[in-house]
Enzyme design. Structure first.
Site, PDB file in Angstrom:
ATOM      1  N   LEU A  56      39.181  36.112  51.448  1.00  0.00           N
ATOM      2  CA  LEU A  56      38.033  35.837  51.789  1.00  0.00           C
ATOM      3  C   LEU A  56      38.679  36.302  53.533  1.00  0.00           C
ATOM      4  O   LEU A  56      39.810  36.273  53.908  1.00  0.00           O
ATOM      5  CB  LEU A  56      37.415  34.366  52.163  1.00  0.00           C
ATOM      6  CG  LEU A  56      37.148  33.599  50.829  1.00  0.00           C
ATOM      7  CD1 LEU A  56      36.478  32.578  51.128  1.00  0.00           C
ATOM      8  CD2 LEU A  56      36.469  34.553  50.047  1.00  0.00           C
ATOM      9  N   ASP A  57      37.671  37.176  53.946  1.00  0.00           N
ATOM     10  CA  ASP A  57      37.942  37.449  55.130  1.00  0.00           C
ATOM     11  C   ASP A  57      37.511  36.196  56.795  1.00  0.00           C
ATOM     12  O   ASP A  57      37.135  35.231  56.362  1.00  0.00           O
ATOM     13  CB  ASP A  57      36.476  38.476  55.605  1.00  0.00           C
ATOM     14  CG  ASP A  57      36.393  39.692  54.857  1.00  0.00           C
ATOM     15  OD1 ASP A  57      37.398  40.405  54.682  1.00  0.00           O
ATOM     16  OD2 ASP A  57      35.251  39.811  55.279  1.00  0.00           O
ATOM     17  N   LYS A  58      38.423  35.880  57.618  1.00  0.00           N
ATOM     18  CA  LYS A  58      38.704  35.712  58.343  1.00  0.00           C
ATOM     19  C   LYS A  58      37.322  34.684  58.693  1.00  0.00           C
ATOM     20  O   LYS A  58      37.136  34.160  58.862  1.00  0.00           O
ATOM     21  CB  LYS A  58      39.260  36.056  59.928  1.00  0.00           C
ATOM     22  CG  LYS A  58      39.431  34.904  61.031  1.00  0.00           C
ATOM     23  CD  LYS A  58      40.131  35.908  62.226  1.00  0.00           C
ATOM     24  CE  LYS A  58      40.111  34.721  62.869  1.00  0.00           C
ATOM     25  NZ  LYS A  58      40.739  35.123  64.727  1.00  0.00           N
ATOM     26  N   HIS A 167      35.435  43.965  52.546  1.00  0.00           N
ATOM     27  CA  HIS A 167      34.414  43.804  53.295  1.00  0.00           C
ATOM     28  C   HIS A 167      33.340  45.012  51.971  1.00  0.00           C
ATOM     29  O   HIS A 167      31.801  45.330  52.615  1.00  0.00           O
ATOM     30  CB  HIS A 167      34.115  44.969  54.227  1.00  0.00           C
ATOM     31  CG  HIS A 167      35.035  44.479  55.521  1.00  0.00           C
ATOM     32  ND1 HIS A 167      35.341  45.023  56.124  1.00  0.00           N
ATOM     33  CD2 HIS A 167      36.133  43.706  55.605  1.00  0.00           C
ATOM     34  CE1 HIS A 167      35.575  44.180  57.057  1.00  0.00           C
ATOM     35  NE2 HIS A 167      36.602  43.498  56.916  1.00  0.00           N
TER      36      HIS A 167
END
Length: 254
Positions: A56-58, A167
Site C-alpha cells: 500500500l502506498d505510504k 498508483h
C-alpha cells in the site's frame, strides 16, 4: 509507549493489519529519512519476522497482509498473479467532482520508475493492462469557490482494481478527470489545500477497505474489512455520507 498496529486477522501463517495513512510498509530509498515502518512495528509487536505479500502506498490506509514465513509468502505471491486469482479488493475514495454512477476504466498504465530505486530497471517497458471498476456512492456540493466555480462538488466512490499497478486507482481517477482528494502527485492542489486547512483532512482520501483472499494452507475464504480513521469519520459525518458506506463499514454517530 510502543507503537502497535490494529490486527484484523492472525493465525500461524498469515497476519493482516489496518495500516494507517503516512506509514511506509518497509524501508525505502525514496523516503530515506523515515523511521517508522509497518514491518518493523509488527516484528516488535508479535515477536517474529513478517513478509509483505502486497503493498500500500505510504499515504493510503487500510488492509495490509503479511505472511509469517517466506514459504507462505511465495504461495501467496503465486495466488495473486494467477489467472483465477481469489484476491478481490475494494477501496473507498473521495474524488473531485461528481463521478459517473458506474464506470469500468480500461486504461493501460506505463510503469513509472523511480530515478534512484529503479535506475537499473528496464526503462522502456510497454504500458501494462489495467482495469478498475468505479461506482459512485454519494455526492455533495459545497458553497465554496475553488478554481473559478461558485460551488465545489465531491463524490464518495468505491473502486475495485483488477490488477495492482502502481498508483492504479489514483491514476485511473485522474484519467477520468476525477482525481482523489489529497493526491499530491495526481490531484488538484487547491482542493487538497481546502480539505487540509478547512476540513481538517490533510491525508490522501484513499482507503483499502476490503480484501478477500483464499488461505494458502486451508483454502478457506478470508474476508477482511478495515475501519476508517478519525479523518474519514469526521468527513463522512460532515457530508452526511455514513449511510452510503458498505454495511460492514457503517459508522455510529459521532
Amino acid at each position: 509507549m510502543t507503537e502497535t498496529l490494529t490486527i484484523l486477522y492472525q493465525d500461524e501463517y498469515l497476519l493482516a493489519v489496518n495500516k494507517p495513512s503516512g506509514l511506509l510498509v518497509h524501508r525505502s530509498m525514496i523516503d530515506r529519512h523515515e523511521t517508522r515502518f509497518a514491518m518493523q512495528i509488527l516484528r516488535d509487536q508479535i515477536g517474529q519476522h513478517v513478509f509483505p505479500i502486497h503493498r500500500l502506498d505510504k499515504p493510503t490506509s487500510g488492509v495490509l497482509v503479511f505472511a509469517l514465513s517466506s514459504e507462505v509468502a511465495a504461495l501467496m505471491n503465486k495466488q495473486q498473479v494467477a489467472k483465477d486469482s481469489k484476491w478481490h479488493k475494494g477501496y473507498l475514495a473521495v474524488v473531485r467532482g461528481w463521478a459517473p454512477e458506474d464506470i469500468f476504466i480500461d486504461h493501460a498504465l506505463k510503469e513509472k520508475l523511480d530515478k534512484i530505486v529503479d535506475k537499473k530497471a528496464q526503462q522502456d517497458k510497454p504500458a501494462q493492462s489495467a482495469q478498475t471498476q468505479i461506482k459512485r456512492l454519494a455526492t455533495t456540493e459545497l458553497d465554496v469557490k475553488i478554481e473559478g466555480f461558485d460551488k465545489s462538488r465531491y463524490s464518495l466512490v468505491w473502486a475495485e482494481p483488477e490488477q495492482g499497478r502502481k498508483h492504479q486507482i489514483r491514476r485511473h481517477c485522474k484519467h477520468i478527470s476525477h482525481p482523489i482528494i489529497g493526491d499530491a502527485k495526481h490531484g488538484r492542489g487547491r482542493h487538497n489545500r481546502y480539505f487540509k486547512e478547512q476540513l481538517n483532512c490533510p491525508r490522501l482520501m484513499l482507503h483499502a477497505a476490503y480484501l478477500q483472499l483464499q488461505h494458502p494452507i486451508t483454502a478457506e475464504t478470508i474476508v477482511l474489512w478495515a475501519e476508517l480513521d478519525d479523518c474519514w469519520q469526521h468527513l463522512l459525518h460532515g457530508f452526511d455520507w455514513q449511510s452510503a458506506l458498505p454495511e460492514s463499514l457503517q459508522l455510529d454517530s459521532i
